[in-house]
Design a protein around this motif. Structure first.
Motif, PDB file in Angstrom:
ATOM      1  N   VAL A   1      28.815 -13.646  16.248  1.00  0.00           N
ATOM      2  CA  VAL A   1      29.412 -14.595  15.305  1.00  0.00           C
ATOM      3  C   VAL A   1      29.396 -15.989  15.942  1.00  0.00           C
ATOM      4  CG1 VAL A   1      31.511 -15.266  14.070  1.00  0.00           C
ATOM      5  CG2 VAL A   1      30.860 -12.849  14.228  1.00  0.00           C
ATOM      6  N   THR A   2      28.908 -16.966  15.213  1.00  0.00           N
ATOM      7  CA  THR A   2      28.817 -18.334  15.725  1.00  0.00           C
ATOM      8  C   THR A   2      30.001 -19.153  15.225  1.00  0.00           C
ATOM      9  OG1 THR A   2      26.408 -18.226  15.794  1.00  0.00           O
ATOM     10  CG2 THR A   2      27.396 -20.415  15.806  1.00  0.00           C
ATOM     11  N   VAL A   3      30.670 -19.845  16.154  1.00  0.00           N
ATOM     12  CA  VAL A   3      31.841 -20.666  15.825  1.00  0.00           C
ATOM     13  C   VAL A   3      31.716 -21.998  16.549  1.00  0.00           C
ATOM     14  CG1 VAL A   3      33.341 -18.648  15.505  1.00  0.00           C
ATOM     15  CG2 VAL A   3      33.167 -19.727  17.766  1.00  0.00           C
ATOM     16  N   ARG A   4      32.593 -22.925  16.204  1.00  0.00           N
ATOM     17  CA  ARG A   4      32.672 -24.170  16.965  1.00  0.00           C
ATOM     18  C   ARG A   4      33.215 -23.885  18.358  1.00  0.00           C
ATOM     19  NH1 ARG A   4      34.586 -29.522  13.724  1.00  0.00           N
ATOM     20  NH2 ARG A   4      32.826 -29.652  12.283  1.00  0.00           N
ATOM     21  N   ALA A   5      32.596 -24.472  19.353  1.00  0.00           N
ATOM     22  CA  ALA A   5      33.042 -24.264  20.725  1.00  0.00           C
ATOM     23  C   ALA A   5      34.289 -25.095  21.004  1.00  0.00           C
ATOM     24  CB  ALA A   5      31.940 -24.654  21.708  1.00  0.00           C
ATOM     25  N   ASP A   6      35.255 -24.504  21.689  1.00  0.00           N
ATOM     26  CA  ASP A   6      36.451 -25.247  22.089  1.00  0.00           C
ATOM     27  C   ASP A   6      36.073 -26.320  23.106  1.00  0.00           C
ATOM     28  OD1 ASP A   6      38.079 -23.682  20.490  1.00  0.00           O
ATOM     29  OD2 ASP A   6      38.519 -22.249  22.102  1.00  0.00           O
ATOM     30  N   ALA A   7      36.883 -27.356  23.157  1.00  0.00           N
ATOM     31  CA  ALA A   7      36.660 -28.430  24.130  1.00  0.00           C
ATOM     32  C   ALA A   7      37.269 -28.014  25.470  1.00  0.00           C
ATOM     33  CB  ALA A   7      37.274 -29.730  23.622  1.00  0.00           C
ATOM     34  N   ASP A   8      36.619 -27.062  26.139  1.00  0.00           N
ATOM     35  CA  ASP A   8      37.131 -26.544  27.400  1.00  0.00           C
ATOM     36  C   ASP A   8      36.180 -26.883  28.540  1.00  0.00           C
ATOM     37  OD1 ASP A   8      35.000 -24.870  26.914  1.00  0.00           O
ATOM     38  OD2 ASP A   8      36.220 -23.099  26.482  1.00  0.00           O
ATOM     39  N   ALA A   9      36.422 -26.292  29.704  1.00  0.00           N
ATOM     40  CA  ALA A   9      35.615 -26.619  30.884  1.00  0.00           C
ATOM     41  C   ALA A   9      34.165 -26.204  30.708  1.00  0.00           C
ATOM     42  CB  ALA A   9      36.211 -25.937  32.116  1.00  0.00           C
ATOM     43  N   THR A  10      33.923 -25.092  29.995  1.00  0.00           N
ATOM     44  CA  THR A  10      32.545 -24.664  29.760  1.00  0.00           C
ATOM     45  C   THR A  10      31.808 -25.666  28.890  1.00  0.00           C
ATOM     46  OG1 THR A  10      33.085 -22.321  30.010  1.00  0.00           O
ATOM     47  CG2 THR A  10      31.102 -22.854  28.739  1.00  0.00           C
ATOM     48  N   ALA A  11      32.425 -26.056  27.775  1.00  0.00           N
ATOM     49  CA  ALA A  11      31.783 -27.002  26.859  1.00  0.00           C
ATOM     50  C   ALA A  11      31.575 -28.364  27.513  1.00  0.00           C
ATOM     51  CB  ALA A  11      32.613 -27.150  25.588  1.00  0.00           C
ATOM     52  N   ALA A  12      32.422 -28.737  28.473  1.00  0.00           N
ATOM     53  CA  ALA A  12      32.268 -30.032  29.147  1.00  0.00           C
ATOM     54  C   ALA A  12      30.980 -30.090  29.950  1.00  0.00           C
ATOM     55  CB  ALA A  12      33.466 -30.294  30.058  1.00  0.00           C
ATOM     56  N   ARG A  13      30.484 -28.945  30.420  1.00  0.00           N
ATOM     57  CA  ARG A  13      29.255 -28.916  31.221  1.00  0.00           C
ATOM     58  C   ARG A  13      28.002 -28.857  30.355  1.00  0.00           C
ATOM     59  NH1 ARG A  13      31.311 -24.440  35.702  1.00  0.00           N
ATOM     60  NH2 ARG A  13      33.085 -25.673  36.452  1.00  0.00           N
ATOM     61  N   VAL A  14      28.186 -28.671  29.065  1.00  0.00           N
ATOM     62  CA  VAL A  14      27.071 -28.626  28.120  1.00  0.00           C
ATOM     63  C   VAL A  14      27.061 -29.927  27.333  1.00  0.00           C
ATOM     64  CG1 VAL A  14      26.018 -27.358  26.208  1.00  0.00           C
ATOM     65  CG2 VAL A  14      27.339 -26.132  27.949  1.00  0.00           C
TER      66      VAL A  14
ATOM     67  N   ARG B   1      31.110 -34.882  21.505  1.00  0.00           N
ATOM     68  CA  ARG B   1      31.877 -34.327  20.390  1.00  0.00           C
ATOM     69  C   ARG B   1      32.258 -35.443  19.427  1.00  0.00           C
ATOM     70  NH1 ARG B   1      34.831 -29.324  19.848  1.00  0.00           N
ATOM     71  NH2 ARG B   1      33.949 -28.794  21.887  1.00  0.00           N
ATOM     72  N   ASP B   2      31.902 -35.247  18.172  1.00  0.00           N
ATOM     73  CA  ASP B   2      32.305 -36.166  17.097  1.00  0.00           C
ATOM     74  C   ASP B   2      31.948 -37.619  17.404  1.00  0.00           C
ATOM     75  OD1 ASP B   2      33.337 -34.103  15.506  1.00  0.00           O
ATOM     76  OD2 ASP B   2      35.236 -34.144  16.592  1.00  0.00           O
ATOM     77  N   GLY B   3      30.739 -37.826  17.925  1.00  0.00           N
ATOM     78  CA  GLY B   3      30.266 -39.182  18.178  1.00  0.00           C
ATOM     79  C   GLY B   3      30.707 -39.775  19.488  1.00  0.00           C
ATOM     80  N   GLY B   4      31.543 -39.074  20.242  1.00  0.00           N
ATOM     81  CA  GLY B   4      32.044 -39.610  21.505  1.00  0.00           C
ATOM     82  C   GLY B   4      31.446 -38.916  22.712  1.00  0.00           C
ATOM     83  N   ALA B   5      31.315 -39.651  23.800  1.00  0.00           N
ATOM     84  CA  ALA B   5      30.798 -39.107  25.066  1.00  0.00           C
ATOM     85  C   ALA B   5      31.912 -39.225  26.103  1.00  0.00           C
ATOM     86  CB  ALA B   5      29.553 -39.867  25.514  1.00  0.00           C
ATOM     87  N   PRO B   6      32.821 -38.252  26.146  1.00  0.00           N
ATOM     88  CA  PRO B   6      34.015 -38.374  27.007  1.00  0.00           C
ATOM     89  C   PRO B   6      33.701 -38.428  28.491  1.00  0.00           C
ATOM     90  CG  PRO B   6      33.824 -36.153  26.123  1.00  0.00           C
ATOM     91  CD  PRO B   6      32.805 -36.985  25.409  1.00  0.00           C
ATOM     92  N   TYR B   7      32.531 -37.957  28.898  1.00  0.00           N
ATOM     93  CA  TYR B   7      32.172 -37.961  30.318  1.00  0.00           C
ATOM     94  C   TYR B   7      30.991 -38.887  30.597  1.00  0.00           C
ATOM     95  CZ  TYR B   7      35.082 -33.850  29.831  1.00  0.00           C
ATOM     96  OH  TYR B   7      36.119 -32.989  29.525  1.00  0.00           O
ATOM     97  N   GLY B   8      30.781 -39.839  29.692  1.00  0.00           N
ATOM     98  CA  GLY B   8      29.771 -40.856  29.889  1.00  0.00           C
ATOM     99  C   GLY B   8      28.363 -40.402  29.538  1.00  0.00           C
ATOM    100  N   LEU B   9      27.430 -41.348  29.680  1.00  0.00           N
ATOM    101  CA  LEU B   9      26.015 -41.087  29.433  1.00  0.00           C
ATOM    102  C   LEU B   9      25.259 -41.103  30.753  1.00  0.00           C
ATOM    103  CD1 LEU B   9      25.339 -43.315  26.286  1.00  0.00           C
ATOM    104  CD2 LEU B   9      25.768 -40.851  26.360  1.00  0.00           C
ATOM    105  N   TRP B  10      24.292 -40.180  30.873  1.00  0.00           N
ATOM    106  CA  TRP B  10      23.546 -40.001  32.115  1.00  0.00           C
ATOM    107  C   TRP B  10      22.059 -40.017  31.794  1.00  0.00           C
ATOM    108  CZ3 TRP B  10      26.626 -39.344  36.531  1.00  0.00           C
ATOM    109  CH2 TRP B  10      27.991 -39.178  36.254  1.00  0.00           C
TER     110      TRP B  10
END
Length: 260
Positions: free
Chosen positions: A51-64, A111-120
């Protein structure tokens, strides 16, 4: 001689001791039940396999993160993830996502147009000769080094969001979690399922809604990178079936080259 049974002192101290022990046991059981009940919602929150769902904004999603051509205004076209390396600056994606790396930027945790950890920005690309010379789908795995694209962040990307270890040699039926960005979504999607070997060099997973843009998405087995969405048919021609080249010795050697 028959022993005399002495009368117990007033207040029945043995009964009071038993009552205190019973109260302590009841308190311990109540506390344990409370702890177990706290764990239940987290277990129930995980969606069923496939089942595909929206990913939570957690530590895993931060690395993707999503890959963009030039900047976030132009829309994202592929997915990548941060992996562990000596320089703490390496991402993994599909080789077909890095055909034109100049100007490509990576936005971890986008997420939602924002780059919380910057652009690389991509500073170097590592692809196997089998891909560069003939676009062999079995070699559709690439690694790249990145550096801050502007003054919004400093240092190395792994210092900011962490990185996934890389795990080759997974069994054919390993269960993986895929996290990726369809080009039509502004948040990452997540799906976990058991995989099958489509061939000796290609792995398949059944997960709905993993459409264009999810190429390069990490396939995580126990929190380690076991593949990326790509390979056969460029990762799949229908959104419900996806592929990854098997993370074998050649891909592992490529990773070591990039990570060193």
């Amino acid at each position: 001689m028959i022993p005399r049974t002495l009368p117990r002192p007033a207040g029945r101290p043995r009964s009071r001791a038993r009552a205190r022990r019973a109260a302590r046991i009841l308190l311990a059981l109540t506390s344990m039940a409370a702890l177990l009940s706290l764990d239940l919602p987290e277990a129930e929150a995980l969606p069923p396999l496939g089942v595909t769902v929206r990913a939570d904004a957690d530590a895993t999603a931060a690395r993707v993160g999503a890959l963009f051509a030039g900047g976030t205004d132009g829309g994202h076209f592929c997915t990548a993830s941060v992996v562990r390396s000596a320089g703490r600056d390496v991402i993994a994606t599909a080789a077909h996502c890095l055909g034109h790396p100049d100007g490509t930027v990576f936005a971890p945790g986008y997420r939602d147009g924002g780059a919380p950890y910057g652009l690389w920005r991509v500073t170097g690309v590592f692809t196997a000769p089998a891909w560069t010379e003939g676009e062999d789908p079995d070699a559709d795995i690439a690694f790249a080094t990145v550096a801050p694209a502007d003054g919004s962040v400093t240092g190395n990307v792994e210092d900011v969001v962490g990185g996934f270890p890389v795990a080759a040699g997974q069994p054919g039926d390993v269960t993986v979690t895929v996290v990726g960005y369809p080009s039509t979504e502004e948040v990452p999607l997540r799906c976990a399922n058991a995989t099958t070997l489509f061939s000796a060099t290609q792995r398949r997973i059944d997960c709905p809604a993993l459409s264009g843009g999810t190429s390069g998405s990490p396939w995580l087995a126990g929190g380690a990178l076991a593949g990326v969405l790509g390979g056969h048919e460029g990762g799949g021609t229908v959104p419900d079936v996806s592929y990854s080249a098997v993370m074998g010795a050649a891909a592992l050697e490529l990773y070591r080259e990039a990570a060193a």
